[in-house]
Design a protein around this motif. Structure first.
Motif, PDB file in Angstrom:
ATOM      1  N   MET A  72       0.837  -1.195   0.000  1.00  0.00           N
ATOM      2  CA  MET A  72       0.000   0.000   0.000  1.00  0.00           C
ATOM      3  C   MET A  72       0.875   1.249   0.000  1.00  0.00           C
ATOM      4  O   MET A  72       1.846   1.338   0.738  1.00  0.00           O
ATOM      5  N   LEU A  73       0.498   2.195  -0.859  1.00  0.00           N
ATOM      6  CA  LEU A  73       1.220   3.459  -0.911  1.00  0.00           C
ATOM      7  C   LEU A  73       0.799   4.344   0.258  1.00  0.00           C
ATOM      8  O   LEU A  73      -0.375   4.373   0.637  1.00  0.00           O
ATOM      9  N   THR A  74       1.757   5.084   0.784  1.00  0.00           N
ATOM     10  CA  THR A  74       1.432   6.080   1.796  1.00  0.00           C
ATOM     11  C   THR A  74       0.841   7.305   1.094  1.00  0.00           C
ATOM     12  O   THR A  74       0.923   7.425  -0.141  1.00  0.00           O
ATOM     13  N   ALA A  75       0.289   8.226   1.858  1.00  0.00           N
ATOM     14  CA  ALA A  75      -0.269   9.456   1.290  1.00  0.00           C
ATOM     15  C   ALA A  75       0.808  10.243   0.542  1.00  0.00           C
ATOM     16  O   ALA A  75       0.555  10.769  -0.548  1.00  0.00           O
ATOM     17  N   VAL A  76       2.007  10.282   1.080  1.00  0.00           N
ATOM     18  CA  VAL A  76       3.108  11.002   0.437  1.00  0.00           C
ATOM     19  C   VAL A  76       3.481  10.336  -0.885  1.00  0.00           C
ATOM     20  O   VAL A  76       3.697  11.012  -1.898  1.00  0.00           O
ATOM     21  N   GLU A  77       3.538   9.008  -0.902  1.00  0.00           N
ATOM     22  CA  GLU A  77       3.854   8.282  -2.141  1.00  0.00           C
ATOM     23  C   GLU A  77       2.785   8.514  -3.203  1.00  0.00           C
ATOM     24  O   GLU A  77       3.097   8.653  -4.387  1.00  0.00           O
ATOM     25  N   LYS A  78       1.523   8.581  -2.786  1.00  0.00           N
ATOM     26  CA  LYS A  78       0.449   8.878  -3.736  1.00  0.00           C
ATOM     27  C   LYS A  78       0.629  10.271  -4.332  1.00  0.00           C
ATOM     28  O   LYS A  78       0.465  10.468  -5.534  1.00  0.00           O
ATOM     29  N   VAL A  79       0.956  11.241  -3.510  1.00  0.00           N
ATOM     30  CA  VAL A  79       1.180  12.611  -3.993  1.00  0.00           C
ATOM     31  C   VAL A  79       2.314  12.633  -5.005  1.00  0.00           C
ATOM     32  O   VAL A  79       2.195  13.229  -6.082  1.00  0.00           O
ATOM     33  N   ILE A  80       3.404  11.967  -4.704  1.00  0.00           N
ATOM     34  CA  ILE A  80       4.551  11.907  -5.618  1.00  0.00           C
ATOM     35  C   ILE A  80       4.134  11.255  -6.931  1.00  0.00           C
ATOM     36  O   ILE A  80       4.491  11.724  -8.012  1.00  0.00           O
ATOM     37  N   PHE A  81       3.363  10.199  -6.847  1.00  0.00           N
ATOM     38  CA  PHE A  81       2.876   9.507  -8.042  1.00  0.00           C
ATOM     39  C   PHE A  81       1.977  10.429  -8.866  1.00  0.00           C
ATOM     40  O   PHE A  81       2.099  10.514 -10.084  1.00  0.00           O
ATOM     41  N   LEU A  82       1.076  11.132  -8.205  1.00  0.00           N
ATOM     42  CA  LEU A  82       0.125  12.019  -8.892  1.00  0.00           C
ATOM     43  C   LEU A  82       0.811  13.201  -9.581  1.00  0.00           C
ATOM     44  O   LEU A  82       0.280  13.738 -10.561  1.00  0.00           O
ATOM     45  N   GLN A  83       1.973  13.611  -9.100  1.00  0.00           N
ATOM     46  CA  GLN A  83       2.697  14.730  -9.715  1.00  0.00           C
ATOM     47  C   GLN A  83       3.042  14.461 -11.170  1.00  0.00           C
ATOM     48  O   GLN A  83       3.202  15.396 -11.950  1.00  0.00           O
ATOM     49  N   ASP A  84       3.148  13.189 -11.554  1.00  0.00           N
ATOM     50  CA  ASP A  84       3.511  12.830 -12.923  1.00  0.00           C
ATOM     51  C   ASP A  84       2.305  12.651 -13.844  1.00  0.00           C
ATOM     52  O   ASP A  84       2.464  12.349 -15.018  1.00  0.00           O
ATOM     53  N   VAL A  85       1.103  12.813 -13.317  1.00  0.00           N
ATOM     54  CA  VAL A  85      -0.109  12.685 -14.124  1.00  0.00           C
ATOM     55  C   VAL A  85      -0.400  14.035 -14.774  1.00  0.00           C
ATOM     56  O   VAL A  85      -0.498  15.051 -14.085  1.00  0.00           O
ATOM     57  N   ASP A  86      -0.511  14.028 -16.107  1.00  0.00           N
ATOM     58  CA  ASP A  86      -0.594  15.299 -16.841  1.00  0.00           C
ATOM     59  C   ASP A  86      -1.693  16.238 -16.356  1.00  0.00           C
ATOM     60  O   ASP A  86      -1.454  17.434 -16.226  1.00  0.00           O
ATOM     61  N   ILE A  87      -2.874  15.755 -16.045  1.00  0.00           N
ATOM     62  CA  ILE A  87      -3.932  16.686 -15.623  1.00  0.00           C
ATOM     63  C   ILE A  87      -3.727  17.224 -14.214  1.00  0.00           C
ATOM     64  O   ILE A  87      -4.404  18.166 -13.807  1.00  0.00           O
ATOM     65  N   PHE A  88      -2.794  16.647 -13.471  1.00  0.00           N
ATOM     66  CA  PHE A  88      -2.512  17.099 -12.109  1.00  0.00           C
ATOM     67  C   PHE A  88      -1.192  17.863 -11.984  1.00  0.00           C
ATOM     68  O   PHE A  88      -0.838  18.316 -10.904  1.00  0.00           O
ATOM     69  N   GLN A  89      -0.451  18.040 -13.071  1.00  0.00           N
ATOM     70  CA  GLN A  89       0.884  18.615 -13.006  1.00  0.00           C
ATOM     71  C   GLN A  89       0.926  20.056 -12.508  1.00  0.00           C
ATOM     72  O   GLN A  89       1.949  20.494 -11.999  1.00  0.00           O
ATOM     73  N   LEU A  90      -0.149  20.803 -12.639  1.00  0.00           N
ATOM     74  CA  LEU A  90      -0.156  22.199 -12.210  1.00  0.00           C
ATOM     75  C   LEU A  90      -0.750  22.395 -10.819  1.00  0.00           C
ATOM     76  O   LEU A  90      -0.882  23.516 -10.346  1.00  0.00           O
ATOM     77  N   ILE A  91      -1.089  21.301 -10.165  1.00  0.00           N
ATOM     78  CA  ILE A  91      -1.689  21.366  -8.831  1.00  0.00           C
ATOM     79  C   ILE A  91      -0.586  21.406  -7.777  1.00  0.00           C
ATOM     80  O   ILE A  91       0.396  20.666  -7.866  1.00  0.00           O
ATOM     81  N   SER A  92      -0.752  22.258  -6.773  1.00  0.00           N
ATOM     82  CA  SER A  92       0.236  22.359  -5.696  1.00  0.00           C
ATOM     83  C   SER A  92       0.308  21.045  -4.921  1.00  0.00           C
ATOM     84  O   SER A  92      -0.635  20.239  -4.934  1.00  0.00           O
ATOM     85  N   THR A  93       1.406  20.834  -4.236  1.00  0.00           N
ATOM     86  CA  THR A  93       1.592  19.625  -3.436  1.00  0.00           C
ATOM     87  C   THR A  93       0.498  19.516  -2.375  1.00  0.00           C
ATOM     88  O   THR A  93      -0.045  18.428  -2.138  1.00  0.00           O
ATOM     89  N   GLU A  94       0.164  20.632  -1.767  1.00  0.00           N
ATOM     90  CA  GLU A  94      -0.896  20.639  -0.747  1.00  0.00           C
ATOM     91  C   GLU A  94      -2.229  20.161  -1.335  1.00  0.00           C
ATOM     92  O   GLU A  94      -2.940  19.342  -0.737  1.00  0.00           O
ATOM     93  N   ASP A  95      -2.555  20.658  -2.519  1.00  0.00           N
ATOM     94  CA  ASP A  95      -3.811  20.256  -3.153  1.00  0.00           C
ATOM     95  C   ASP A  95      -3.746  18.835  -3.704  1.00  0.00           C
ATOM     96  O   ASP A  95      -4.756  18.129  -3.742  1.00  0.00           O
TER      97      ASP A  95
END
Length: 141
Positions: free
Chosen positions: A1-24
């Protein structure tokens, strides 16, 4: 299972999420569901309701139509993105071809998140515009 931080890191590479802040992105991560799928398991078929998008953590998923492979999704690939934005049915079949762990975002959860978070909505819309502009630039004669 991914931690919340690992999910955020993973989501940073998704094109529709690339402009979203880390907090969001942490808010987006809260609506993801990590699911294990077995080899041969069908995720969806042509004409199924488009109700979620998927991101491959590990494994492989084949998208096909009319016995033709359209895409093999592997680590960090994303598919079904448009399902978050429209009510059209699926245009391909998706079948796991290697035991896989996927992150899934349900359309209803995504819409609720956008409704409650203007910054996320603006960032997703900007990313979509960038993607569409890039597509338009590539298709010009």
């Amino acid at each position: 299972m991914l931690t919340a931080v690992e999910k955020v890191i993973f989501l940073q590479d998704v094109d529709i999420f690339q402009l979203i802040s880390t907090e969001d992105l942490a808010r987006v991560a809260t609506i993801t569901e990590e699911i294990e799928y077995k080899d041969g398991q069908e995720l969806f078929k042509i004409n199924d309701l488009s109700d979620s998008m998927y991101m491959v953590i590990e494994g492989k998923v084949k998208m096909d139509r009319d016995d033709q492979t359209v895409m093999i999704a592997a680590h960090k690939d994303v598919f079904g993105t448009w399902a978050l934005f429209d009510d059209e049915t699926r245009v391909v079949n998706a079948t796991v071809i290697e035991q896989s762990t996927l992150l899934k975002i349900d359309k209803d959860d995504f819409i609720d998140l956008l409704a409650d978070n203007v910054r996320i909505t603006q960032s997703v819309l900007k990313a979509m515009v960038v993607k569409l502009r890039n597509l338009m630039t590539r298709t010009r004669v």
